[in-house]
Design a protein around this motif. Structure first.
Motif, PDB file in Angstrom:
ATOM      1  N   MET A   1       0.848  -1.180   0.000  1.00  0.00           N
ATOM      2  CA  MET A   1       0.000   0.000   0.000  1.00  0.00           C
ATOM      3  C   MET A   1       0.887   1.235   0.000  1.00  0.00           C
ATOM      4  SD  MET A   1      -2.857  -0.827   2.787  1.00  0.00           S
ATOM      5  CE  MET A   1      -3.677  -2.383   2.832  1.00  0.00           C
ATOM      6  N   HIS A   2       0.752   2.046  -1.029  1.00  0.00           N
ATOM      7  CA  HIS A   2       1.689   3.153  -1.084  1.00  0.00           C
ATOM      8  C   HIS A   2       1.078   4.477  -1.511  1.00  0.00           C
ATOM      9  CE1 HIS A   2       4.913   0.341  -0.378  1.00  0.00           C
ATOM     10  NE2 HIS A   2       4.482  -0.392  -1.374  1.00  0.00           N
ATOM     11  N   ILE A   3       0.037   4.467  -2.312  1.00  0.00           N
ATOM     12  CA  ILE A   3      -0.489   5.727  -2.810  1.00  0.00           C
ATOM     13  C   ILE A   3      -1.904   5.902  -2.306  1.00  0.00           C
ATOM     14  CG2 ILE A   3      -1.054   7.068  -4.859  1.00  0.00           C
ATOM     15  CD1 ILE A   3       1.104   5.524  -6.330  1.00  0.00           C
ATOM     16  N   GLN A   4      -2.142   6.954  -1.565  1.00  0.00           N
ATOM     17  CA  GLN A   4      -3.425   7.164  -0.908  1.00  0.00           C
ATOM     18  C   GLN A   4      -4.114   8.387  -1.503  1.00  0.00           C
ATOM     19  OE1 GLN A   4      -3.084   7.453   3.328  1.00  0.00           O
ATOM     20  NE2 GLN A   4      -4.837   8.788   3.452  1.00  0.00           N
ATOM     21  N   ARG A   5      -5.367   8.210  -1.918  1.00  0.00           N
ATOM     22  CA  ARG A   5      -6.131   9.328  -2.468  1.00  0.00           C
ATOM     23  C   ARG A   5      -7.435   9.443  -1.696  1.00  0.00           C
ATOM     24  NH1 ARG A   5      -4.297   6.830  -7.414  1.00  0.00           N
ATOM     25  NH2 ARG A   5      -2.702   8.101  -8.375  1.00  0.00           N
ATOM     26  N   PRO A   6      -7.545  10.428  -0.793  1.00  0.00           N
ATOM     27  CA  PRO A   6      -8.776  10.547  -0.023  1.00  0.00           C
ATOM     28  C   PRO A   6      -9.910  11.096  -0.877  1.00  0.00           C
ATOM     29  CG  PRO A   6      -7.263  12.312   0.536  1.00  0.00           C
ATOM     30  CD  PRO A   6      -6.526  11.411  -0.402  1.00  0.00           C
ATOM     31  N   ILE A   7     -11.087  10.508  -0.720  1.00  0.00           N
ATOM     32  CA  ILE A   7     -12.305  11.005  -1.350  1.00  0.00           C
ATOM     33  C   ILE A   7     -13.354  11.112  -0.251  1.00  0.00           C
ATOM     34  CG2 ILE A   7     -14.076  10.593  -3.085  1.00  0.00           C
ATOM     35  CD1 ILE A   7     -12.092   8.922  -4.617  1.00  0.00           C
ATOM     36  N   PRO A  45       4.917  -7.491   2.783  1.00  0.00           N
ATOM     37  CA  PRO A  45       5.097  -6.641   3.969  1.00  0.00           C
ATOM     38  C   PRO A  45       6.576  -6.464   4.282  1.00  0.00           C
ATOM     39  CG  PRO A  45       4.347  -8.832   4.599  1.00  0.00           C
ATOM     40  CD  PRO A  45       4.251  -8.761   3.109  1.00  0.00           C
ATOM     41  N   PHE A  46       6.932  -5.297   4.772  1.00  0.00           N
ATOM     42  CA  PHE A  46       8.331  -5.065   5.110  1.00  0.00           C
ATOM     43  C   PHE A  46       8.421  -4.013   6.205  1.00  0.00           C
ATOM     44  CE2 PHE A  46       7.325  -1.950   1.874  1.00  0.00           C
ATOM     45  CZ  PHE A  46       7.954  -0.790   2.299  1.00  0.00           C
ATOM     46  N   GLY A  47       9.514  -4.076   6.939  1.00  0.00           N
ATOM     47  CA  GLY A  47       9.772  -3.105   7.992  1.00  0.00           C
ATOM     48  C   GLY A  47      11.059  -2.374   7.741  1.00  0.00           C
ATOM     49  N   SER A  48      11.238  -1.268   8.454  1.00  0.00           N
ATOM     50  CA  SER A  48      12.443  -0.474   8.282  1.00  0.00           C
ATOM     51  C   SER A  48      12.727   0.308   9.554  1.00  0.00           C
ATOM     52  CB  SER A  48      12.309   0.488   7.094  1.00  0.00           C
ATOM     53  OG  SER A  48      11.265   1.411   7.323  1.00  0.00           O
ATOM     54  N   GLY A 358      -1.947   0.859   6.031  1.00  0.00           N
ATOM     55  CA  GLY A 358      -1.478  -0.361   6.656  1.00  0.00           C
ATOM     56  C   GLY A 358      -0.149  -0.255   7.367  1.00  0.00           C
ATOM     57  N   ARG A 359       0.354   0.968   7.559  1.00  0.00           N
ATOM     58  CA  ARG A 359       1.664   1.123   8.169  1.00  0.00           C
ATOM     59  C   ARG A 359       1.560   1.362   9.674  1.00  0.00           C
ATOM     60  NH1 ARG A 359       5.666   4.050   3.898  1.00  0.00           N
ATOM     61  NH2 ARG A 359       4.467   3.654   2.010  1.00  0.00           N
ATOM     62  N   TYR A 378       6.568  -0.407   9.877  1.00  0.00           N
ATOM     63  CA  TYR A 378       6.251  -1.701   9.283  1.00  0.00           C
ATOM     64  C   TYR A 378       5.071  -1.489   8.333  1.00  0.00           C
ATOM     65  CZ  TYR A 378       5.295  -6.610   8.558  1.00  0.00           C
ATOM     66  OH  TYR A 378       5.119  -7.831   7.976  1.00  0.00           O
ATOM     67  N   ASP A 379       5.262  -1.876   7.086  1.00  0.00           N
ATOM     68  CA  ASP A 379       4.272  -1.654   6.034  1.00  0.00           C
ATOM     69  C   ASP A 379       3.617  -2.986   5.688  1.00  0.00           C
ATOM     70  OD1 ASP A 379       2.787  -0.823   3.913  1.00  0.00           O
ATOM     71  OD2 ASP A 379       4.468  -0.298   2.621  1.00  0.00           O
TER      72      ASP A 379
END
Length: 474
Positions: A1-7, A45-48, A358-359, A378-379
């Motif tokens: 999940m990376h690009i969020q567009r609120p409506i 999923p990945f963390g950093s 989801g982060r 964590y994503d």
């Protein structure tokens, strides 16, 4: 999940240039936000960790619960009295797609070295649960589970009373309020300074009347009153609550997060019953979810944190709540929000989990100053709904549990053991062989003996090694 567009209050999530295999539709526990997720096999999923490795939480989970559930809330405590903490997970139901077929509340018991990932307790009651609190309400020495329920109802609160015979699967208490409410969150606190735990809940309604008051249920001889004994005179949509005595009079105030068109803030409590109207207001009206008090600088002055867009900490300056900290994550809009001393250095760090992307993030508190950028992230491909801290493997260090709505509903991260630099042999023990290994490395000017990190090999390295050796391994 990376690009969020609120409506409006609905979120659509896409990833440009990808081919999607399946779409899902997810809704938050309060029903106020939704998101369309187009699943893709390429997203893992990945963390950093940024700014060093000072957050003692690994970047990948140690335990995963692969059950299709919608987690409404998490708490970590010792439910069965065996000396090991357990994980309480409550579930909600919504019109999400694909449909969720089970929403019983659950307990995952600890086994002394970790968490059992199969629920060892399942409630008989299957209903929409948006939050859970744990405390000894009846003062019998065992933890009780308090569940907060959504959907317009008079029975928005249930209590499962713990005891030596185990946790019953049927609640011993069910509220019966005069009006119907959609419970969103709760806090257990001794509101009247009588030595027992009362309950305060945040609430909402549904259209055409989406507003409800905050409710307080008094603890009367170990049992909560069936109806609320206090309600706020103002009505709104509330999405998070905390209680703490900020005036020093023994009565905890209420910090409350509120949804759009309403300002989050503080209700004073000077008599054991909160004031009917809110007294302090944050300067903005936003989609706030999550409220928590903290003392960032350990100076006795309490601040109020609000999970917003983005999360912000406010200080009471001459009767006005003014921002003293604002986070800057890649995307904002948390679903759960807490302060906790993650690195055990004596001050509280900030943690949040987001529904829309989801982060989960942790912001370290460095001597009274929170990191602005997430220190740990964590994503996950699922939407995030809940988080909790507590020692789940009996090593004395706080672990992290994250809750989701999806096929993977819980991830558990066990705290990392701090490094032991004087253990030169790597066997987990400090003895003569470590001293010998250090002297050999020092003579060879090996970087492992550069204990000061200055590139030189001198007395200061010897002194630093001896100090580390004397301190011992964690």
């Amino acid at each position: 999940m990376h690009i969020q567009r609120p409506i409006a209050v609905s979120f659509v999530l896409t990833l440009a240039g990808s081919v999607y295999a399946q779409s899902a539709f997810e809704i938050t526990p309060d029903g106020l936000s939704s998101i369309t997720i187009t699943d893709q096999s390429s997203h893992k999923p990945f963390g950093s960790v940024s700014r060093g490795v000072s957050v003692p939480i690994p970047t990948s989970p140690d335990d995963i619960v692969e059950l299709r559930r919608q987690i409404g809330g998490l708490q970590i405590t010792d439910i069965d009295g065996d000396g090991s903490n357990d994980l309480v997970a409550v579930c909600y139901i919504s019109n999400s797609f694909p449909a969720y077929l089970d929403w019983h509340d659950m307990i995952f018991f600890g086994n002394g070295s970790g968490l059992t990932t199969t629920p060892g307790w399942i409630s008989d009651v299957e209903t929409h649960t948006g939050d859970v609190q744990v405390g000894d309400i009846d003062q019998n020495g065992w933890a009780d589970i308090v569940t907060i329920h959504g959907g317009l109802r008079r029975d928005s609160v249930r209590v499962y009373s713990g005891g030596p015979g185990g946790m019953p699967t049927i609640p011993s208490y069910t509220s019966n309020t005069v009006d119907t409410n959609w419970g969103t969150s709760g806090v257990l606190a001794d509101m009247d300074n009588e030595g027992d735990l009362d309950l305060v809940t945040t609430n909402q309604g549904v259209s055409p009347n989406p507003y409800r008051p905050i409710l307080m249920f008094r603890n009367d001889l170990g049992t909560l009153t069936s109806a609320s004994v206090w309600q706020s005179a103002d009505e709104s949509i509330q999405n998070g609550i905390d209680a703490r005595d900020i005036t020093g009079d023994g009565f905890p105030e209420l910090g409350v997060a509120k949804w759009v068109n309403f300002q989050s803030g503080i209700y004073y409590n000077t008599t054991g019953t909160p004031d009917p109207f809110q007294s302090l207001y944050v300067p903005t009206s936003d989609t706030d979810k999550g409220a928590a008090f903290t003392d960032l600088e350990n100076d006795g002055i309490v601040e109020l944190g609000i999970g917003g867009d983005p999360s912000t900490v406010y200080a009471n300056v001459h009767g006005a709540l003014l921002p003293v900290y604002t986070s800057n994550p890649p995307f904002s809009g948390p679903q759960d929000f807490r302060f906790f001393d993650v690195d055990q250095d004596g001050d509280e760090d900030l943690a949040e989990i987001h529904f829309s992307d989801g982060r989960a993030h942790i912001y370290l508190n460095r001597d009274g100053v929170l990191d602005v950028q997430p220190t740990w992230s964590y994503d996950a491909p699922e939407v995030g709904t809940a988080l909790a801290f507590g020692d789940l493997n009996n090593d004395g260090r706080p672990d992290l549990a994250l809750g989701y709505s999806g096929d993977t509903c819980i991830r558990v991260f066990y705290a990392l053991v701090p490094p032991c630099p004087a253990d030169m042999t790597g066997d987990g023990e400090l003895n003569f062989f470590d001293v010998s290994a250090f002297l050999a490395a020092f003579s060879a000017e090996d970087l492992s003996a550069d204990f000061t990190g200055d590139g030189l090999f001198n007395f200061f390295d010897v002194s630093a090694f001896l100090a580390a050796f004397s301190a011992g391994c964690p």
